[in-house]
Design a protein around this motif. Structure first.
Motif, PDB file in Angstrom:
ATOM      1  N   THR A 197     -37.559-128.062 -20.179  1.00  0.00           N
ATOM      2  CA  THR A 197     -37.071-129.277 -19.526  1.00  0.00           C
ATOM      3  C   THR A 197     -37.266-129.240 -18.009  1.00  0.00           C
ATOM      4  O   THR A 197     -37.185-130.274 -17.354  1.00  0.00           O
ATOM      5  CB  THR A 197     -35.576-129.472 -19.821  1.00  0.00           C
ATOM      6  OG1 THR A 197     -34.853-128.298 -19.420  1.00  0.00           O
ATOM      7  CG2 THR A 197     -35.351-129.718 -21.306  1.00  0.00           C
ATOM      8  N   LEU A 198     -37.509-128.069 -17.443  1.00  0.00           N
ATOM      9  CA  LEU A 198     -37.685-127.932 -16.006  1.00  0.00           C
ATOM     10  C   LEU A 198     -39.115-127.523 -15.694  1.00  0.00           C
ATOM     11  O   LEU A 198     -39.639-126.590 -16.299  1.00  0.00           O
ATOM     12  CB  LEU A 198     -36.708-126.898 -15.438  1.00  0.00           C
ATOM     13  CG  LEU A 198     -35.217-127.201 -15.602  1.00  0.00           C
ATOM     14  CD1 LEU A 198     -34.382-126.049 -15.064  1.00  0.00           C
ATOM     15  CD2 LEU A 198     -34.844-128.502 -14.899  1.00  0.00           C
ATOM     16  N   VAL A 199     -39.734-128.240 -14.781  1.00  0.00           N
ATOM     17  CA  VAL A 199     -41.087-127.908 -14.339  1.00  0.00           C
ATOM     18  C   VAL A 199     -41.103-127.885 -12.813  1.00  0.00           C
ATOM     19  O   VAL A 199     -40.302-128.577 -12.159  1.00  0.00           O
ATOM     20  CB  VAL A 199     -42.122-128.930 -14.858  1.00  0.00           C
ATOM     21  CG1 VAL A 199     -42.231-128.869 -16.356  1.00  0.00           C
ATOM     22  CG2 VAL A 199     -41.766-130.340 -14.400  1.00  0.00           C
ATOM     23  N   PRO A 200     -41.988-127.110 -12.208  1.00  0.00           N
ATOM     24  CA  PRO A 200     -42.064-127.089 -10.741  1.00  0.00           C
ATOM     25  C   PRO A 200     -42.401-128.468 -10.185  1.00  0.00           C
ATOM     26  O   PRO A 200     -43.257-129.181 -10.711  1.00  0.00           O
ATOM     27  CB  PRO A 200     -43.196-126.091 -10.461  1.00  0.00           C
ATOM     28  CG  PRO A 200     -43.291-125.262 -11.701  1.00  0.00           C
ATOM     29  CD  PRO A 200     -42.918-126.156 -12.833  1.00  0.00           C
ATOM     30  N   PHE A 201     -41.704-128.831  -9.115  1.00  0.00           N
ATOM     31  CA  PHE A 201     -41.887-130.163  -8.535  1.00  0.00           C
ATOM     32  C   PHE A 201     -41.806-130.066  -7.020  1.00  0.00           C
ATOM     33  O   PHE A 201     -40.898-129.423  -6.478  1.00  0.00           O
ATOM     34  CB  PHE A 201     -40.823-131.130  -9.053  1.00  0.00           C
ATOM     35  CG  PHE A 201     -40.866-132.490  -8.408  1.00  0.00           C
ATOM     36  CD1 PHE A 201     -41.872-133.372  -8.725  1.00  0.00           C
ATOM     37  CD2 PHE A 201     -39.908-132.863  -7.468  1.00  0.00           C
ATOM     38  CE1 PHE A 201     -41.918-134.629  -8.126  1.00  0.00           C
ATOM     39  CE2 PHE A 201     -39.957-134.110  -6.868  1.00  0.00           C
ATOM     40  CZ  PHE A 201     -40.959-135.000  -7.198  1.00  0.00           C
ATOM     41  N   ILE A 202     -42.755-130.671  -6.343  1.00  0.00           N
ATOM     42  CA  ILE A 202     -42.765-130.711  -4.884  1.00  0.00           C
ATOM     43  C   ILE A 202     -42.588-132.162  -4.461  1.00  0.00           C
ATOM     44  O   ILE A 202     -43.440-133.017  -4.743  1.00  0.00           O
ATOM     45  CB  ILE A 202     -44.071-130.133  -4.321  1.00  0.00           C
ATOM     46  CG1 ILE A 202     -44.210-128.660  -4.728  1.00  0.00           C
ATOM     47  CG2 ILE A 202     -44.106-130.267  -2.805  1.00  0.00           C
ATOM     48  CD1 ILE A 202     -45.507-128.027  -4.291  1.00  0.00           C
ATOM     49  N   GLU A 203     -41.500-132.445  -3.792  1.00  0.00           N
ATOM     50  CA  GLU A 203     -41.179-133.822  -3.412  1.00  0.00           C
ATOM     51  C   GLU A 203     -42.118-134.328  -2.326  1.00  0.00           C
ATOM     52  O   GLU A 203     -42.434-133.615  -1.371  1.00  0.00           O
ATOM     53  CB  GLU A 203     -39.727-133.897  -2.924  1.00  0.00           C
ATOM     54  CG  GLU A 203     -39.246-135.311  -2.649  1.00  0.00           C
ATOM     55  CD  GLU A 203     -37.794-135.354  -2.236  1.00  0.00           C
ATOM     56  OE1 GLU A 203     -37.189-136.440  -2.292  1.00  0.00           O
ATOM     57  OE2 GLU A 203     -37.249-134.297  -1.869  1.00  0.00           O
ATOM     58  N   THR A 204     -42.576-135.557  -2.500  1.00  0.00           N
ATOM     59  CA  THR A 204     -43.446-136.202  -1.515  1.00  0.00           C
ATOM     60  C   THR A 204     -42.791-137.513  -1.082  1.00  0.00           C
ATOM     61  O   THR A 204     -42.795-138.494  -1.826  1.00  0.00           O
ATOM     62  CB  THR A 204     -44.840-136.479  -2.109  1.00  0.00           C
ATOM     63  OG1 THR A 204     -45.385-135.266  -2.624  1.00  0.00           O
ATOM     64  CG2 THR A 204     -45.770-137.031  -1.048  1.00  0.00           C
ATOM     65  N   LEU A 205     -42.221-137.516   0.101  1.00  0.00           N
ATOM     66  CA  LEU A 205     -41.555-138.705   0.617  1.00  0.00           C
ATOM     67  C   LEU A 205     -42.579-139.742   1.074  1.00  0.00           C
ATOM     68  O   LEU A 205     -43.730-139.403   1.398  1.00  0.00           O
ATOM     69  CB  LEU A 205     -40.645-138.323   1.783  1.00  0.00           C
ATOM     70  CG  LEU A 205     -39.499-137.358   1.442  1.00  0.00           C
ATOM     71  CD1 LEU A 205     -38.720-137.000   2.705  1.00  0.00           C
ATOM     72  CD2 LEU A 205     -38.586-137.933   0.390  1.00  0.00           C
ATOM     73  N   PRO A 206     -42.188-141.015   1.126  1.00  0.00           N
ATOM     74  CA  PRO A 206     -43.135-142.069   1.544  1.00  0.00           C
ATOM     75  C   PRO A 206     -43.724-141.849   2.929  1.00  0.00           C
ATOM     76  O   PRO A 206     -44.836-142.321   3.215  1.00  0.00           O
ATOM     77  CB  PRO A 206     -42.278-143.338   1.493  1.00  0.00           C
ATOM     78  CG  PRO A 206     -41.189-143.026   0.511  1.00  0.00           C
ATOM     79  CD  PRO A 206     -40.902-141.567   0.680  1.00  0.00           C
ATOM     80  N   ARG A 217     -49.266-134.225  -3.674  1.00  0.00           N
ATOM     81  CA  ARG A 217     -48.326-133.512  -2.813  1.00  0.00           C
ATOM     82  C   ARG A 217     -48.588-133.818  -1.339  1.00  0.00           C
ATOM     83  O   ARG A 217     -49.680-134.284  -0.979  1.00  0.00           O
ATOM     84  CB  ARG A 217     -48.451-132.009  -3.067  1.00  0.00           C
ATOM     85  CG  ARG A 217     -48.070-131.620  -4.491  1.00  0.00           C
ATOM     86  CD  ARG A 217     -48.294-130.141  -4.750  1.00  0.00           C
ATOM     87  NE  ARG A 217     -49.705-129.821  -4.820  1.00  0.00           N
ATOM     88  CZ  ARG A 217     -50.424-129.800  -5.938  1.00  0.00           C
ATOM     89  NH1 ARG A 217     -49.842-130.083  -7.080  1.00  0.00           N
ATOM     90  NH2 ARG A 217     -51.706-129.492  -5.922  1.00  0.00           N
ATOM     91  N   PRO A 218     -47.612-133.525  -0.475  1.00  0.00           N
ATOM     92  CA  PRO A 218     -47.819-133.777   0.958  1.00  0.00           C
ATOM     93  C   PRO A 218     -48.848-132.818   1.548  1.00  0.00           C
ATOM     94  O   PRO A 218     -48.892-131.636   1.198  1.00  0.00           O
ATOM     95  CB  PRO A 218     -46.432-133.548   1.564  1.00  0.00           C
ATOM     96  CG  PRO A 218     -45.731-132.651   0.590  1.00  0.00           C
ATOM     97  CD  PRO A 218     -46.249-133.030  -0.760  1.00  0.00           C
ATOM     98  N   SER A 219     -49.703-133.329   2.414  1.00  0.00           N
ATOM     99  CA  SER A 219     -50.719-132.484   3.044  1.00  0.00           C
ATOM    100  C   SER A 219     -50.056-131.549   4.044  1.00  0.00           C
ATOM    101  O   SER A 219     -49.033-131.874   4.649  1.00  0.00           O
ATOM    102  CB  SER A 219     -51.767-133.349   3.744  1.00  0.00           C
ATOM    103  OG  SER A 219     -51.163-134.135   4.754  1.00  0.00           O
TER     104      SER A 219
END
Length: 592
Positions: A197-206, A217-219
């Protein structure tokens, strides 16, 4: 390697890398694909070193070891050296015996290794219940001292008992061996993968600028070579693909040196465009072994499993290298070219019994059929068949199937991988029916949206002409049929290309129109013996597929299904291959 006493309580630890394709083929940039593959190989080698497993490529020599491999070899391995007995490590998975008190610690260590080293790639590891070491080759422990013959069930329970015992052995007692543990662990591994149920995630804000490569992903890095802003994960893979050693190419060069005493220097291409050159099209070949799960479950002992896994890995590697040599390398060496600055192929992965390789489109058909044939004829595969088939209720020999997706070099490589995998599934269906090595190919001459092989082939090759339903292909093919089809395609190359195209267009108009045009061409070119050739097209369809009473009309065969009848021909497949280009391969081989 640890040595266990018979009473030592141990666990079996099995692991498999998750979603390898989504990590390696996240973008279509060749250095990133190569780098992602090398990173996973480095992790696999580090785990193999930790488990003290003799791997196909072996542990990295001292000067080549990365920081991760140095840390595992010098720090982690000594702490487990008396507690782990590795059985197998390769193809993204492993199997090991671990002392009961160290199993959970080792499981967490391996899961952390993948996540820390890649950020997004993970591995699923499952652990068996602890049992005395001497009981590992006695199969799963029974909950009560009942005779196996007395076990009964109703409904689903009866079906489960039958599926577990009946397909493999005539006496249930013969099923109680190490192979039963393998079946149990594979089922546990698949269940654990589905329940994640959990996978690696990198948040990318607007407000972030997205990576120019993956777009997810964010540069955070700037690639001066390509002038792109990319994320740290794509940067890691891209730099690794550009600067580190070329593992599979080094293996191939070693193999050429061992088998033919050839000293060849092969450098990888910097892009798929450079790899295919002026051809402008490439092909993805995705091959995988057939009946391997059933074969591995015939392993009665730990030694049997080690022999099976090692033999399959060796046969897969030799078959691929032999296919590349016969189709792409030999002719270049004959011309005196011993150093390549851009290899005309890219080996993405060689697992235990699976292969992913990218080649120029004109070599795709020949590499695929040669790979499938060489695997089936390999001496190690024949020995496995002789050693593990006697006494089995289902004597299915180990074979290989391949899916081949051919398209313009501008197509996203991830799309072609998915399409090749779907074509592989179609080939495997035919392999189950024929019990032979098979291949299924698809050449995308015009843009398509769907990566479903069945949907795409239906739109391209199923036609309706008046009341008649037409099927303009006989795919998939066994490798025997593929060789016959190659011979037909070679003969058709003597017909001018414009006339081949006209004949292909006539096939869509049905049997009557196409046969009239074929008769005209046969009369016009009597020296080509087209009547005999078209008769061989009919025989190719009839061979192994229809009975002698089938309704035929020269190169058309009428087939019946519960949904109705249709007319089928393999002539369009041969015409496509004539345009694609195929050649007769020499018999030089290894391991046959």
């Amino acid at each position: 390697m640890a040595e266990f006493a018979p009473d030592d309580r141990v666990c079996l630890l099995m692991g498999d890398t998750d979603a390898i394709k989504s990590y390696v083929f996240e973008t279509s940039t060749l250095p990133e694909i190569r780098g992602g593959s090398e990173i996973l190989i480095e992790l696999e080698q580090a785990i193999g070193d930790l488990l003290q497993v003799a791997q196909e490529r072996g542990p990295a020599p001292e000067p080549r070891r990365s920081r991760l491999q140095e840390w595992v070899h010098n720090t982690v391995r000594p702490s487990f050296i008396h507690d782990v007995q590795g059985i197998y490590c390769g193809g993204g998975g492993f199997l090991a015996i671990v002392r009961e008190n160290r199993a959970e610690e080792l499981k967490q260590l391996m899961e952390r290794l993948y996540l820390d080293h890649t950020t997004t790639a993970t591995i699923t590891v499952v652990c068996s219940e602890p049992v005395p070491y001497r009981d590992l080759e006695k199969g799963l422990p029974l909950p009560a001292p009942l005779a196996l013959a007395q076990l009964r069930g109703r409904g689903i329970a009866e079906e489960l008992l039958a599926s577990h015992f009946n397909p493999f052995v005539s006496q249930r007692e013969e099923r109680k061996n190490f192979g039963e543990w393998l079946a149990y662990l594979v089922a546990q591994l698949q269940q654990a993968k589905r329940q994640k149920t959990l996978v690696p995630f990198i948040e990318t804000l607007p407000v972030y600028r997205r990576c120019d490569s993956c777009g997810k992903r964010p540069s955070g890095k700037y690639d001066h070579t390509r002038g792109e802003e990319i994320c740290t994960i794509c940067w890691q893979k891209r730099e690794r693909g550009r600067t580190k050693r070329r593992g599979y190419l080094l293996d191939l060069q070693d193999w050429l040196r061992e088998q033919f005493r050839l000293e060849v220097e092969i450098e990888p291409a910097e892009s798929f465009g450079e790899m295919v050159g002026s051809q402008g099209r490439l092909a993805v070949i995705y091959a995988d072994g057939n009946n391997m799960g059933e074969l591995l479950q015939r392993a009665r002992t730990i030694h049997d499993y080690h022999l099976l896994s090692t033999s399959l890995r060796q046969a897969t590697r030799d078959a691929l290298f032999q296919a590349l040599f016969n189709v792409l390398i030999r002719d270049v060496l004959i011309q005196g070219k011993w150093r390549w600055r851009a290899a005309p192929f890219e080996i993405i992965a060689i697992g235990g019994d699976d292969v992913i390789v990218v080649v120029p489109y004109r070599a795709a058909w020949d590499v695929a059929r040669e790979l499938v044939r060489r695997f089936e004829e390999h001496s190690a595969i024949r020995q496995l068949q002789e050693q593990f088939s006697p006494g089995s209720r289902r004597d299915r020999k180990p074979t290989m199937s391949a899916g081949v997706a051919i398209a313009d070099v501008k197509y996203p490589i991830g799309f072609l991988i998915d399409l090749a995998e779907d074509l592989l599934k179609e080939a495997k269906r035919w392999a189950r029916a024929t019990e032979m090595g098979t291949l299924c190919h698809l050449w995308l001459r015009s843009p398509v949206i769907s990566n479903s092989a069945r949907v795409t082939m239906k739109s391209l090759y199923e036609k309706q002409t008046g009341p008649a339903k037409l099927l303009l292909t006989s795919r998939p093919y066994t490798w025997h049929e593929a060789e016959q089809l190659s011979q037909l395609a070679t003969s058709l190359q003597s017909i001018p290309k414009s006339q081949r195209r006209a004949l292909a267009e006539c096939l869509e108009k049905g049997p009557l129109v196409s046969i009239n045009y074929a008769l005209y061409q046969a009369t016009r070119h009597p020296h080509l013996q087209l009547q005999k050739l078209f008769g061989e097209v009919r025989d190719l369809i009839l061979h192994g597929r229809k009975n002698g009473k089938a309704n035929t009309n020269w190169f058309w065969v009428e087939s019946s299904t519960p949904k109705g009848s249709y007319w089928e021909t393999a002539l369009l497949d041969a015409l496509e291959l004539a345009d694609l280009g195929t050649k007769e391969l020499r018999s030089t081989s290894y391991g046959t």
